[in-house]
Design an enzyme around this catalytic site. Structure first.
Site, PDB file in Angstrom:
ATOM      1  CG  HIS A  71       4.091  -0.974   2.531  1.00 53.90           C
ATOM      2  ND1 HIS A  71       2.373  -2.266   1.835  1.00 53.90           N
ATOM      3  CD2 HIS A  71       3.613  -1.672   3.737  1.00 53.90           C
ATOM      4  CE1 HIS A  71       2.334  -3.127   3.214  1.00 53.90           C
ATOM      5  NE2 HIS A  71       2.651  -2.424   3.742  1.00 53.90           N
ATOM      6  CG  HIS A 116      -0.701  -0.775   3.030  1.00 50.27           C
ATOM      7  ND1 HIS A 116       0.449   0.748   3.170  1.00 50.27           N
ATOM      8  CD2 HIS A 116      -0.584  -0.914   3.517  1.00 50.27           C
ATOM      9  CE1 HIS A 116       0.949   0.580   4.156  1.00 50.27           C
ATOM     10  NE2 HIS A 116       0.231  -0.568   4.736  1.00 50.27           N
ATOM     11  CB  CYS A 169      -2.701  -5.923  20.769  1.00 52.62           C
ATOM     12  SG  CYS A 169      -1.938  -4.299  19.389  1.00 52.62           S
ATOM     13  CE  LYS A 205      -3.787   2.872  11.979  1.00 52.09           C
ATOM     14  NZ  LYS A 205      -3.809   1.028  13.169  1.00 52.09           N
ATOM     15  CB  CYS A 241       2.795  -6.177  17.362  1.00 51.63           C
ATOM     16  SG  CYS A 241       1.260  -5.074  17.527  1.00 51.63           S
ATOM     17  CB  CYS A 259       0.250  -8.863  19.439  1.00 55.52           C
ATOM     18  SG  CYS A 259      -0.942  -7.521  17.870  1.00 55.52           S
ATOM     19  CG  HIS A 315      -2.387  -5.354  14.813  1.00 59.62           C
ATOM     20  ND1 HIS A 315      -1.638  -4.997  16.228  1.00 59.62           N
ATOM     21  CD2 HIS A 315      -2.753  -4.961  13.506  1.00 59.62           C
ATOM     22  CE1 HIS A 315      -0.640  -4.373  14.901  1.00 59.62           C
ATOM     23  NE2 HIS A 315      -1.456  -4.619  14.026  1.00 59.62           N
ATOM     24  CE  LYS A 336      -6.071  -6.287   4.654  1.00 58.44           C
ATOM     25  NZ  LYS A 336      -5.881  -7.669   5.192  1.00 58.44           N
TER      26      LYS A 336
END
Ligand code: MSP
Length: 478
Positions: free
Chosen positions: A19, A16, A141, A289, A127, A124, A144, A292
């Protein structure tokens, strides 16, 4: 010789914009150095082990390796589409990488830096990290929104605590430089926290998607231990003699792994440390943010198809300072593209070439000499891409204003007349000076913009040679 790296990305999802951001920045730096005549080794790659990847492969009903092959190809295709020119692409499922990690760890095990003990705690998967109770909100977490795994098993630990003072020293003294400075202070603050650095688990049993420990095949390496070593194994695989890295890029999310665990592992393995790691900021998409769940994950290939690769690369590094958090919005991309690329740069090139053609100006090698600009170069070296691009844009705007002020077309008839009469006149000299200035500015701008927009600048350089103007940045209707 310069050695530059990006993180190797997890392949649980397609690449995405996040990256792409780090990878483009690394590519810009690599191209900049190459353009200055330096040899560069630019490493990119994919992080293919770990639970996160295993789970997705299971969900898709394919063997993890098969899934990894597909995703690694997608990452490479994407980077090609974005004009990323890497020298080697490392995959952690490469047999040679796996062997390297095993051998490296075996040495640490033999010298007593790795030992077996019981681990009780939380993990997690999102993570891919061991986390603490105080990282949780309502048992989940935060990052996530996932309930972590509870682990109680015998695992191998790495003696991170033993290296704490050494790490602190190399960071404080900039032997191992962490930038920006706020990030360095954050890391030092973290080390100074009560308790300091604890030994870390580096293996998992009851898990099979990973590299087995050579001395205990019941365990596989914890994905980060495996992943960090890519920066070394890649050199072993390619035979490139470039250690240590001059620059390792990443976002702040994974700075702790690189700033604490990485130098400790290297010190244990008696390898010298990277010269600089730089953790840039995180960006949001129109204030939110990228995730998905929100459905706002941006595919960089789509943006490149729609607006051009150069537009995307330019915008990402122009919009907010590298190192700080920022925001991405298509509206701002279009605005900046139209004003700085279509209007400022596009017009300068177009007007100059049209006049050269009309007034039959002779372009010589003198026009093509690159005038170096210390301000731009200083900003590039300190990774202030925004500042460098702002300076380049100032130059372009300045040249446009210069044309408006000088109005070369008003001098032309005098110059022509003087040429016909074989006389030197002030006007003729001025006329020549104006075009010497404009054409060399265009060459300078092309030189400094090439790392940011390689394919568009190649086209610009072609036009500067043929002197036939063609729009490179057509205006986008917003
Ligand atoms: N596999 C590990 C890295 C191992 S390196 C030895 C990993 N992978 S990741 O796929 O999660 O990539 C994280 C990196 O992606 C960040 O450090 C950053 O380079 C990039 N980014 C992901 N989202 C981003 C933003 N929203 N903004 C900026 N960079 C982003 O962690």
């Amino acid at each position: 010789m310069k050695y530059i790296t990006t993180p190797i990305y997890y392949i649980n999802a397609r690449p995405h914009l996040g990256h792409a951001y780090t990878t483009i920045a690394a590519d810009v730096m690599a191209r900049y150095w190459r353009g200055r005549g330096q040899k560069v080794f630019f490493l990119a790659g994919t992080d293919e082990h770990g639970l996160k990847v295993q789970k997705v492969a299971e969900k898709e009903g394919v063997e993890p390796k098969k899934y990894a092959d597909k995703m690694a190809a997608i990452f490479q295709e994407t980077w090609k589409r974005l004009d990323i020119k890497w020298d080697f692409f490392i995959r952690t499922t490469d047999a040679a990488h796996q062997k390297y990690v095993g051998d490296f760890a075996a040495k640490l095990y033999r010298q007593g830096d790795i030992y077996k003990d019981t681990y009780r705690g939380l993990y997690c998967i999102g993570c891919e990290a061991y986390i603490q109770d105080d990282d949780l909100v309502d048992g989940k977490c935060l990052l996530h929104n996932q309930i972590p795994q509870k682990i109680e098993e015998d695992v191998y630990f790495f003696r991170l605590s033993k290296y704490q003072e050494h790490i602190k020293k190399v960071i404080e003294t900039d032997i191992f430089k962490i930038e920006p400075i706020e990030r360095k202070n954050e890391i030092l603050g973290f080390i100074n926290q009560k308790g300091g650095l604890k030994d870390m688990a580096i293996s998992r049993s009851k898990l099979d998607w990973g590299i087995p420990l050579p001395w205990d095949k019941e365990h596989v390496f914890y994905v980060w231990f495996d992943a960090l070593l890519n920066y070394l194994s890649a050199l072993k695989i390619t035979g490139a003699n470039v250690w240590p890295p001059d620059l390792q890029l990443m976002a702040k999310d994974i700075l702790r792994f690189h700033a604490l665990i990485w130098p400790a592992i290297l010190s244990a393995g008696e390898e010298s440390l990277p010269k600089k790691i730089f953790a840039h900021g995180y960006f949001t998409i129109e204030g939110k943010k990228m995730s998905k769940t929100l459905g706002n994950v941006i595919n960089p290939t789509e943006v490149a198809e729609k607006y051009g690769t150069g537009a995307l690369r330019y915008f990402l590094l122009r919009e907010f300072p590298f190192g700080e958090d920022g925001d991405y919005s298509e509206k701002n991309l279009i605005r900046r593209y139209n004003s700085e690329l279509a209007d400022d740069l596009g017009n300068l090139l177009q007007r100059t070439l049209v006049m050269i053609e009309r007034f039959k100006i002779e372009v010589t090698n003198k026009h093509r000499e690159i005038r170096h600009n210390g301000i731009i170069e200083g900003k590039m070296e300190s990774l202030d891409f925004q500042g460098a691009l702002a300076e380049i844009n100032r130059t372009i705007k300045g040249a446009n204003a210069f044309i408006d002020k000088e109005k070369p077309w008003t001098l032309v008839s005098d110059a022509k007349k003087s040429r016909e009469m074989g006389l030197e006149t002030d006007q003729k000299t001025r006329f020549e000076e104006i075009f010497l200035h404009l054409v060399s500015i265009l060459h300078q701008v092309a030189y400094y913009l090439e790392p940011f927009m390689p394919r568009e600048i190649l086209e610009m350089q072609k036009q500067l040679k043929t002197l036939k103007p063609q729009p490179i940045f057509p205006k986008i209707k917003s």
